[in-house]
Design a protein around this motif. Structure first.
Motif, PDB file in Angstrom:
ATOM      1  N   ASN A  93       0.865  -1.318  -0.021  1.00  0.00           N
ATOM      2  CA  ASN A  93       0.026   0.170   0.225  1.00  0.00           C
ATOM      3  C   ASN A  93       0.827   1.133   0.071  1.00  0.00           C
ATOM      4  OD1 ASN A  93      -1.824   2.068   0.580  1.00  0.00           O
ATOM      5  ND2 ASN A  93      -2.516   1.481   2.542  1.00  0.00           N
ATOM      6  N   ARG A  94       1.216   1.638  -1.089  1.00  0.00           N
ATOM      7  CA  ARG A  94       2.147   2.775  -1.277  1.00  0.00           C
ATOM      8  C   ARG A  94       1.743   3.958  -0.706  1.00  0.00           C
ATOM      9  NH1 ARG A  94       4.058   3.788  -7.377  1.00  0.00           N
ATOM     10  NH2 ARG A  94       2.061   5.002  -7.238  1.00  0.00           N
ATOM     11  N   SER A  95       0.182   4.187  -0.128  1.00  0.00           N
ATOM     12  CA  SER A  95      -0.011   5.156   0.682  1.00  0.00           C
ATOM     13  C   SER A  95       0.741   5.475   1.986  1.00  0.00           C
ATOM     14  CB  SER A  95      -1.611   5.280   0.947  1.00  0.00           C
ATOM     15  OG  SER A  95      -2.194   5.015  -0.631  1.00  0.00           O
ATOM     16  N   ASP A 112      -1.760   2.815  -4.598  1.00  0.00           N
ATOM     17  CA  ASP A 112      -2.040   3.868  -3.564  1.00  0.00           C
ATOM     18  C   ASP A 112      -3.259   3.377  -3.028  1.00  0.00           C
ATOM     19  OD1 ASP A 112       0.390   5.413  -3.974  1.00  0.00           O
ATOM     20  OD2 ASP A 112      -0.253   6.059  -5.832  1.00  0.00           O
ATOM     21  N   GLU A 115      -5.850   6.377  -1.323  1.00  0.00           N
ATOM     22  CA  GLU A 115      -6.218   7.389  -2.419  1.00  0.00           C
ATOM     23  C   GLU A 115      -7.358   6.842  -3.434  1.00  0.00           C
ATOM     24  OE1 GLU A 115      -3.017   6.782  -1.563  1.00  0.00           O
ATOM     25  OE2 GLU A 115      -2.189   8.644  -0.841  1.00  0.00           O
ATOM     26  N   LYS A 174      -4.525   0.193 -11.333  1.00  0.00           N
ATOM     27  CA  LYS A 174      -3.614   1.208 -11.131  1.00  0.00           C
ATOM     28  C   LYS A 174      -2.314   0.394 -10.189  1.00  0.00           C
ATOM     29  CE  LYS A 174      -6.795   5.111 -11.157  1.00  0.00           C
ATOM     30  NZ  LYS A 174      -6.974   6.357 -10.716  1.00  0.00           N
ATOM     31  N   THR A 175      -2.373  -0.851 -10.225  1.00  0.00           N
ATOM     32  CA  THR A 175      -1.270  -1.210  -9.684  1.00  0.00           C
ATOM     33  C   THR A 175      -0.010  -1.238 -10.554  1.00  0.00           C
ATOM     34  OG1 THR A 175      -2.474  -3.059  -8.339  1.00  0.00           O
ATOM     35  CG2 THR A 175      -0.367  -3.734  -8.798  1.00  0.00           C
TER      36      THR A 175
END
Length: 178
Positions: A93-95, A112, A115, A174-175
């Motif tokens: 989870n890049r967030s 993300d 988001e 979006k991965t």
């Protein structure tokens, strides 16, 4: 066979993500096993679940090494990434991650998730975004088949909402490979 762990903190839907995955895998004819661990706090404490999915009989619900690790937090990555086998897959989870380098012996994918869940109108759909990312990274189950069964899962619970599928689809789309 796939040995999978979802890890994060309570309140992120870590355990629910594992339960959804085993139900969908079982619906698709796989043998499944699910175990969980969580701290005494309901929200904010460590939470993880292990999922084993196989075409054959499952010998142990506690794998020695992981094929897939889905990290909802950076702390989860720091604690459990050492359990991923060389050639395994990590989804982050890049967030909630800082800039960092990852080992070359594993494939790392990022999304993300917070988001994206907010964009989909479902901030609590973080776990569904992560499931979309996991399906994209592993191709374990066909995306459309997973989405159809995911929709059925929520409808059976009386919680059918197009936002659930939107979170999953956006997570898939979006991965990115890190």
């Amino acid at each position: 066979m796939a040995d999978i762990m979802f890890a994060g903190i309570g309140g992120q839907g870590v355990l629910t993500a594992g339960k959804i995955l085993i139900e969908i895998a079982a619906e698709n004819g796989k043998n499944v096993c699910w175990t969980s661990e969580y701290s005494a706090e309901m929200r904010g404490g460590i939470s993880l679940c292990r999922v084993v999915i196989s075409d054959e009989e499952i010998g142990s619900p506690y794998p020695d090494v992981l094929d897939v690790l889905c990290c909802m937090t950076e702390d989860a990555y720091d604690q459990y990434s050492c359990q991923v086998r060389p050639g395994g897959t990590v989804i982050i989870n890049r967030s909630l991650f800082s800039e960092r380098d990852f080992p070359e012996e594993v494939q790392v994918y990022g999304v993300d998730a917070m988001e994206i869940a907010a964009e989909a109108g479902s901030p609590r759909g973080l776990n569904l975004v992560m499931l979309g990312a996991m399906i994209r990274a592993t191709e374990m189950i066909d995306k459309d088949q997973f989405a159809d069964t995911l929709n059925e899962y929520f409808e059976k619970k009386g919680k059918g909402d197009p936002k659930n599928l939107r979170c999953f689809a956006l997570g898939y789309e979006k991965t990115v490979k890190m």
